[in-house]
Motif scaffolding. Structure first.
Motif, PDB file in Angstrom:
ATOM      1  N   LEU A 126       1.033  -1.181  -0.011  1.00  0.00           N
ATOM      2  CA  LEU A 126      -0.039   0.123   0.042  1.00  0.00           C
ATOM      3  C   LEU A 126       0.778   1.256   0.231  1.00  0.00           C
ATOM      4  O   LEU A 126       1.880   1.184   0.504  1.00  0.00           O
ATOM      5  CB  LEU A 126      -0.969   0.011   1.382  1.00  0.00           C
ATOM      6  CG  LEU A 126      -1.912  -1.433   1.562  1.00  0.00           C
ATOM      7  CD1 LEU A 126      -2.419  -1.264   2.867  1.00  0.00           C
ATOM      8  CD2 LEU A 126      -2.901  -1.062   0.271  1.00  0.00           C
ATOM      9  N   ASP A 127       0.475   2.317  -0.595  1.00  0.00           N
ATOM     10  CA  ASP A 127       1.290   3.334  -0.761  1.00  0.00           C
ATOM     11  C   ASP A 127       0.713   4.228   0.507  1.00  0.00           C
ATOM     12  O   ASP A 127      -0.081   3.960   1.320  1.00  0.00           O
ATOM     13  CB  ASP A 127       0.995   4.215  -1.843  1.00  0.00           C
ATOM     14  CG  ASP A 127      -0.599   4.778  -2.209  1.00  0.00           C
ATOM     15  OD1 ASP A 127      -1.239   4.773  -1.237  1.00  0.00           O
ATOM     16  OD2 ASP A 127      -0.637   5.245  -3.240  1.00  0.00           O
ATOM     17  N   ASN A 128       1.315   5.542   0.903  1.00  0.00           N
ATOM     18  CA  ASN A 128       1.403   6.310   1.988  1.00  0.00           C
ATOM     19  C   ASN A 128      -0.011   6.662   2.197  1.00  0.00           C
ATOM     20  O   ASN A 128      -0.562   7.129   3.385  1.00  0.00           O
ATOM     21  CB  ASN A 128       2.594   7.231   2.166  1.00  0.00           C
ATOM     22  CG  ASN A 128       3.516   6.526   2.804  1.00  0.00           C
ATOM     23  OD1 ASN A 128       3.653   5.470   3.076  1.00  0.00           O
ATOM     24  ND2 ASN A 128       4.911   7.216   2.520  1.00  0.00           N
ATOM     25  N   ARG A 129      -0.430   7.215   0.980  1.00  0.00           N
ATOM     26  CA  ARG A 129      -2.004   8.009   1.049  1.00  0.00           C
ATOM     27  C   ARG A 129      -3.122   6.584   1.625  1.00  0.00           C
ATOM     28  O   ARG A 129      -3.794   6.782   2.358  1.00  0.00           O
ATOM     29  CB  ARG A 129      -2.589   8.210  -0.281  1.00  0.00           C
ATOM     30  CG  ARG A 129      -3.846   8.834  -0.273  1.00  0.00           C
ATOM     31  CD  ARG A 129      -4.448   8.785  -1.666  1.00  0.00           C
ATOM     32  NE  ARG A 129      -3.837  10.081  -2.281  1.00  0.00           N
ATOM     33  CZ  ARG A 129      -4.732  10.703  -3.202  1.00  0.00           C
ATOM     34  NH1 ARG A 129      -5.919  10.219  -3.431  1.00  0.00           N
ATOM     35  NH2 ARG A 129      -4.213  11.642  -3.869  1.00  0.00           N
TER      36      ARG A 129
ATOM     37  N   ALA B 153      -2.582  10.695  13.506  1.00  0.00           N
ATOM     38  CA  ALA B 153      -1.915   9.991  12.953  1.00  0.00           C
ATOM     39  C   ALA B 153      -1.990   9.963  11.248  1.00  0.00           C
ATOM     40  O   ALA B 153      -1.061   9.542  10.512  1.00  0.00           O
ATOM     41  CB  ALA B 153      -2.023   8.520  13.299  1.00  0.00           C
ATOM     42  N   THR B 154      -3.060  10.270  10.721  1.00  0.00           N
ATOM     43  CA  THR B 154      -3.396  10.169   9.305  1.00  0.00           C
ATOM     44  C   THR B 154      -1.901  11.176   8.560  1.00  0.00           C
ATOM     45  O   THR B 154      -1.589  10.690   7.623  1.00  0.00           O
ATOM     46  CB  THR B 154      -4.652  10.965   8.985  1.00  0.00           C
ATOM     47  OG1 THR B 154      -5.742  10.428   9.768  1.00  0.00           O
ATOM     48  CG2 THR B 154      -5.005  10.972   7.592  1.00  0.00           C
ATOM     49  N   ARG B 155      -1.681  12.345   9.401  1.00  0.00           N
ATOM     50  CA  ARG B 155      -0.751  13.392   8.777  1.00  0.00           C
ATOM     51  C   ARG B 155       0.678  12.733   8.922  1.00  0.00           C
ATOM     52  O   ARG B 155       1.695  13.397   8.239  1.00  0.00           O
ATOM     53  CB  ARG B 155      -1.023  14.697   9.378  1.00  0.00           C
ATOM     54  CG  ARG B 155      -2.470  15.170   9.197  1.00  0.00           C
ATOM     55  CD  ARG B 155      -2.560  16.666   9.782  1.00  0.00           C
ATOM     56  NE  ARG B 155      -2.163  16.544  11.277  1.00  0.00           N
ATOM     57  CZ  ARG B 155      -2.892  16.911  12.288  1.00  0.00           C
ATOM     58  NH1 ARG B 155      -4.077  17.304  11.947  1.00  0.00           N
ATOM     59  NH2 ARG B 155      -2.594  16.824  13.620  1.00  0.00           N
TER      60      ARG B 155
ATOM     61  N   TYR C 177      -8.048  11.313   3.490  1.00  0.00           N
ATOM     62  CA  TYR C 177      -6.595  10.784   3.527  1.00  0.00           C
ATOM     63  C   TYR C 177      -5.562  12.258   3.701  1.00  0.00           C
ATOM     64  O   TYR C 177      -6.030  13.411   3.635  1.00  0.00           O
ATOM     65  CB  TYR C 177      -6.333   9.990   2.159  1.00  0.00           C
ATOM     66  CG  TYR C 177      -6.575  11.016   1.085  1.00  0.00           C
ATOM     67  CD1 TYR C 177      -5.463  11.769   0.373  1.00  0.00           C
ATOM     68  CD2 TYR C 177      -7.877  10.701   0.442  1.00  0.00           C
ATOM     69  CE1 TYR C 177      -5.940  12.399  -0.598  1.00  0.00           C
ATOM     70  CE2 TYR C 177      -8.025  11.440  -0.628  1.00  0.00           C
ATOM     71  CZ  TYR C 177      -7.131  12.448  -1.147  1.00  0.00           C
ATOM     72  OH  TYR C 177      -7.295  13.140  -2.445  1.00  0.00           O
ATOM     73  N   ALA C 178      -4.466  11.861   3.838  1.00  0.00           N
ATOM     74  CA  ALA C 178      -3.338  12.832   3.958  1.00  0.00           C
ATOM     75  C   ALA C 178      -2.655  12.976   2.556  1.00  0.00           C
ATOM     76  O   ALA C 178      -2.514  11.701   1.768  1.00  0.00           O
ATOM     77  CB  ALA C 178      -2.459  12.438   4.827  1.00  0.00           C
TER      78      ALA C 178
END
Ligand code: DP6
Length: 327
Positions: free
Chosen positions: A126-129, A142-144, A165-166
């Motif tokens: 999975l990517d960071n987004r 924590a999203t950020r 999402y961030a």
């Protein structure tokens, strides 16, 4: 090795605050928010799935945790186990790196590190987004922490979890940082989770909060892109004060300010009058974060040392996205 992965994630401090949810279980916020990731505070987490283990284990700072905290971790890891379609027990080992026992142990870095390590251990790719959407369901802030520098957390639409999402907007590789002034190391008396629900439900000023956030975000994003330090600081300080004012106006009223928080705020005003641009932000506790130019931090610290001890003063530079820790 197979089913094992370690990550370091950094904490973040909001310049435009997240204060209020529209959906409690999914951690969907009432507004978008914006933060700076910091290098000085971070969590290292190793996740290992063990096919032959009997139960989940959570070890924090070398101490195996009891049922309550372990269950929180288990429920979070369940999001990943469901995605991977497996049900292996997990051992999670975390170390919070917080200079001088500052009591800033942060759920933001904790859930960002845990999400990154679960993704690595299960090989989900999975990517960071995508990971920010998982981290959000452990703790909103924590999203950020899935990105470095300046980060926007989009509030998203309705009950659509995938839309919240961030996203990184600027790497913050310019002359900006924070001085964290440790005023009280104790656990906060009213958690942000409880405090934000109480403010949303009882503060007459909260009605204005979402539109103020909209305005502040619209103004701060171009200022960040222009590296306009003073405008960024002014907007951030005003946003934080509006949040704390609406907290103070809740019923029954409460505040995160302590006497020394006001001392720190007065020092910042004094420094500004002397031509050193710096600004205050505060979260769900008494510690004060001073937004300053890294090139002026020595002068800022020198003034703070008149009223605070050296071990109460921690300089943080912009931090990065989570990094994998290789064995
Ligand atoms: C004041 O992320 O700690 O720091 O989502 O309930 O876990 P939960 O709350 P949390 O709230 C952070 C509030 C804040 C502002 C911010 O970080 O945006």
């Amino acid at each position: 090795s197979l089913f094992k992965s370690s990550y370091r994630a950094f904490t973040n401090i909001a310049l435009i605050k997240y204060w209020g949810k529209r959906h409690e279980d999914l951690f969907l916020p009432l507004t978008s928010s914006l933060s700076l990731t910091l290098d000085a505070f971070y969590t290292d987490t190793t996740v290992e799935f063990k096919p032959n283990a009997k139960a989940d284990v959570f070890i924090l700072d070398g101490v195996q945790q009891g049922v309550e905290l372990t269950q929180k971790v288990s429920q979070f890891v369940d999001l990943f186990r469901e995605t991977a379609g497996m049900n292996m027990p997990v051992t999670v080992t975390s170390i919070n790196h917080v200079p001088t026992a500052a009591g800033l142990a942060s759920s933001a870095s904790a859930f960002a590190a845990l999400a990154s390590a679960c993704n690595g251990a299960l090989g989900l790719g999975l990517d960071n987004r995508a990971l920010s959407i998982y981290a959000r369901q452990g703790s909103g802030s924590a999203t950020r922490s899935l990105f470095g520098g300046f980060v926007v957390w989009h509030k998203g639409e309705g009950e659509d979890s995938q839309s919240s999402y961030a996203e990184a907007i600027d790497d913050a590789e310019w002359d900006i940082g924070m001085l964290v002034v440790i005023i009280n190391q104790q656990q906060k008396k009213i958690s942000s989770r409880v405090g934000m629900a109480h403010t949303r439900d009882t503060s007459p000023f909260y009605a204005m909060w979402p539109s103020e956030v909209e305005k502040d975000l619209a103004a701060i994003i171009p200022a960040i892109e222009a590296h306009d330090f003073e405008t960024v600081g002014e907007i951030a300080e005003h946003n934080a004060m509006k949040m704390h004012a609406s907290i103070l106006a809740s019923n029954p009223s409460f505040t995160y300010f302590e006497p020394d928080s006001l001392v720190a705020m007065a020092i910042v005003k004094e420094l500004r009058e002397q031509g050193i641009a710096c600004y205050v932000t505060m979260d769900a506790g008494p510690n004060v974060k001073v937004i300053g130019r890294l090139s002026e931090m020595d002068q800022i610290i020198a003034r703070f040392k008149h009223d605070f001890k050296a071990d109460q003063l921690i300089v943080a530079k912009p931090g990065s996205a989570p990094i994998e820790l290789k064995a």
